[in-house]
Design a protein around this motif. Structure first.
Motif, PDB file in Angstrom:
ATOM      1  N   LEU A   9      39.084  36.258  24.653  1.00 32.59           N
ATOM      2  CA  LEU A   9      40.489  35.870  24.802  1.00 32.59           C
ATOM      3  C   LEU A   9      41.141  36.730  25.874  1.00 32.59           C
ATOM      4  O   LEU A   9      41.102  37.953  25.813  1.00 32.59           O
ATOM      5  CB  LEU A   9      41.254  36.048  23.480  1.00 32.59           C
ATOM      6  N   ALA A  10      41.733  36.070  26.851  1.00 33.57           N
ATOM      7  CA  ALA A  10      42.533  36.756  27.869  1.00 33.57           C
ATOM      8  C   ALA A  10      43.975  36.301  27.683  1.00 33.57           C
ATOM      9  O   ALA A  10      44.245  35.116  27.472  1.00 33.57           O
ATOM     10  CB  ALA A  10      42.050  36.404  29.272  1.00 33.57           C
ATOM     11  N   VAL A  11      44.886  37.269  27.732  1.00 34.61           N
ATOM     12  CA  VAL A  11      46.313  36.966  27.579  1.00 34.61           C
ATOM     13  C   VAL A  11      47.049  37.522  28.784  1.00 34.61           C
ATOM     14  O   VAL A  11      47.031  38.730  29.026  1.00 34.61           O
ATOM     15  CB  VAL A  11      46.893  37.587  26.284  1.00 34.61           C
ATOM     16  N   ALA A  12      47.678  36.638  29.546  1.00 33.29           N
ATOM     17  CA  ALA A  12      48.521  37.073  30.661  1.00 33.29           C
ATOM     18  C   ALA A  12      49.924  37.304  30.113  1.00 33.29           C
ATOM     19  O   ALA A  12      50.432  36.498  29.340  1.00 33.29           O
ATOM     20  CB  ALA A  12      48.548  36.012  31.751  1.00 33.29           C
ATOM     21  N   TRP A  13      50.522  38.421  30.516  1.00 34.10           N
ATOM     22  CA  TRP A  13      51.872  38.710  30.021  1.00 34.10           C
ATOM     23  C   TRP A  13      52.656  39.519  31.038  1.00 34.10           C
ATOM     24  O   TRP A  13      52.092  40.293  31.797  1.00 34.10           O
ATOM     25  CB  TRP A  13      51.811  39.402  28.669  1.00 34.10           C
ATOM     26  N   ASP A  14      53.967  39.288  31.053  1.00 36.34           N
ATOM     27  CA  ASP A  14      54.832  39.991  31.998  1.00 36.34           C
ATOM     28  C   ASP A  14      56.184  40.368  31.406  1.00 36.34           C
ATOM     29  O   ASP A  14      57.078  40.795  32.114  1.00 36.34           O
ATOM     30  CB  ASP A  14      55.030  39.162  33.270  1.00 36.34           C
ATOM     31  N   TRP A  15      56.321  40.235  30.108  1.00 34.85           N
ATOM     32  CA  TRP A  15      57.601  40.521  29.460  1.00 34.85           C
ATOM     33  C   TRP A  15      57.430  41.765  28.610  1.00 34.85           C
ATOM     34  O   TRP A  15      56.584  41.803  27.697  1.00 34.85           O
ATOM     35  CB  TRP A  15      58.011  39.317  28.615  1.00 34.85           C
ATOM     36  N   GLY A  40      48.198  42.070  32.795  1.00 34.50           N
ATOM     37  CA  GLY A  40      49.542  42.297  33.291  1.00 34.50           C
ATOM     38  C   GLY A  40      49.597  42.026  34.776  1.00 34.50           C
ATOM     39  O   GLY A  40      48.620  41.550  35.385  1.00 34.50           O
ATOM     40  N   ALA A  41      50.719  42.349  35.379  1.00 35.23           N
ATOM     41  CA  ALA A  41      50.899  42.103  36.814  1.00 35.23           C
ATOM     42  C   ALA A  41      49.836  42.805  37.645  1.00 35.23           C
ATOM     43  O   ALA A  41      49.405  42.287  38.674  1.00 35.23           O
ATOM     44  CB  ALA A  41      52.288  42.546  37.251  1.00 35.23           C
ATOM     45  N   GLY A  42      49.381  43.970  37.211  1.00 40.79           N
ATOM     46  CA  GLY A  42      48.381  44.709  37.966  1.00 40.79           C
ATOM     47  C   GLY A  42      46.982  44.127  37.874  1.00 40.79           C
ATOM     48  O   GLY A  42      46.175  44.303  38.788  1.00 40.79           O
ATOM     49  N   GLU A  43      46.682  43.435  36.768  1.00 43.00           N
ATOM     50  CA  GLU A  43      45.343  42.904  36.557  1.00 43.00           C
ATOM     51  C   GLU A  43      45.171  41.439  36.950  1.00 43.00           C
ATOM     52  O   GLU A  43      44.046  40.986  37.190  1.00 43.00           O
ATOM     53  CB  GLU A  43      44.934  43.042  35.084  1.00 43.00           C
ATOM     54  N   ALA A  44      46.241  40.683  36.990  1.00 39.55           N
ATOM     55  CA  ALA A  44      46.158  39.231  37.217  1.00 39.55           C
ATOM     56  C   ALA A  44      45.464  38.855  38.532  1.00 39.55           C
ATOM     57  O   ALA A  44      44.579  37.995  38.529  1.00 39.55           O
ATOM     58  CB  ALA A  44      47.541  38.595  37.131  1.00 39.55           C
ATOM     59  N   PRO A  45      45.815  39.454  39.671  1.00 41.52           N
ATOM     60  CA  PRO A  45      45.145  39.060  40.918  1.00 41.52           C
ATOM     61  C   PRO A  45      43.637  39.327  40.889  1.00 41.52           C
ATOM     62  O   PRO A  45      42.846  38.488  41.336  1.00 41.52           O
ATOM     63  CB  PRO A  45      45.837  39.913  41.990  1.00 41.52           C
ATOM     64  N   ALA A  46      43.236  40.470  40.348  1.00 40.54           N
ATOM     65  CA  ALA A  46      41.807  40.787  40.270  1.00 40.54           C
ATOM     66  C   ALA A  46      41.085  39.825  39.339  1.00 40.54           C
ATOM     67  O   ALA A  46      39.962  39.404  39.614  1.00 40.54           O
ATOM     68  CB  ALA A  46      41.610  42.229  39.797  1.00 40.54           C
ATOM     69  N   ALA A  47      41.730  39.450  38.250  1.00 40.19           N
ATOM     70  CA  ALA A  47      41.123  38.493  37.316  1.00 40.19           C
ATOM     71  C   ALA A  47      40.949  37.139  37.982  1.00 40.19           C
ATOM     72  O   ALA A  47      39.889  36.509  37.849  1.00 40.19           O
ATOM     73  CB  ALA A  47      41.980  38.372  36.058  1.00 40.19           C
TER      74      ALA A  47
END
Length: 155
Positions: A9-15, A40-47
């Motif tokens: 499970l991957a969960v993208a979150w920014d709040w 988070g914002a730091g991991e999303a592009p690499a993912a």
């Protein structure tokens, strides 16, 4: 940070207010022997890049971030293309986020909802006219919400 390349499970979150929710999901995944990662914002592009290169495999994805805004733009699409099950596809989320539409959908399917007055957006109708009967039907206190935003803090 993504440590494993196969994630249940991957969960993208920014709040910021989601941090407790993310912790609860992570604890539950650990209890079940599942691998979970929070993006988070730091991991999303690499993912996103790892998904496109086939270096990351995600079984299920929950998007709690702003899917159309950087750095999360394209993450849900990359997840879907890689074969991940998307729990909340962006097109369905956009429709479901419209409180006025959902209120009417619930009513049309016999779901009990509080009395609601739906008014036109301010940019379409600057004057709000409510009848005395409508006003009398409102409970005190009453709540005013925007139809298609959370009403919470922005960016």
């Amino acid at each position: 940070m993504i440590i494993e390349n196969r994630i249940d499970l991957a969960v993208a979150w920014d709040w910021a207010h989601d941090s407790d929710f993310i912790s609860l999901i992570n604890a539950e995944c650990m209890n079940r022997g599942m691998r979970m990662t929070a993006l988070g914002a730091g991991e999303a592009p690499a993912a996103s890049a790892a998904l496109r290169r086939g270096e990351l495999s995600v079984r299920t994805f929950l998007d709690r971030a702003a899917p159309d805004e950087e750095p999360f733009a394209g993450l849900s699409s990359a997840m879907a293309k890689s074969g991940a099950r998307i729990l909340n596809p962006p097109d369905e989320v956009r429709r479901a986020a419209d409180k006025a539409t959902m209120h009417l959908e619930f009513l049309s399917h016999g779901i009990a909802v509080p009395f609601t007055i739906i008014i036109s957006p301010y940019n379409r109708e600057r004057q709000v006219e409510l009848s005395l009967e409508q006003l009398a039907s409102l409970r005190r206190p009453f709540i005013i919400k925007p139809a298609n935003t959370t009403g919470g803090e922005s960016g």
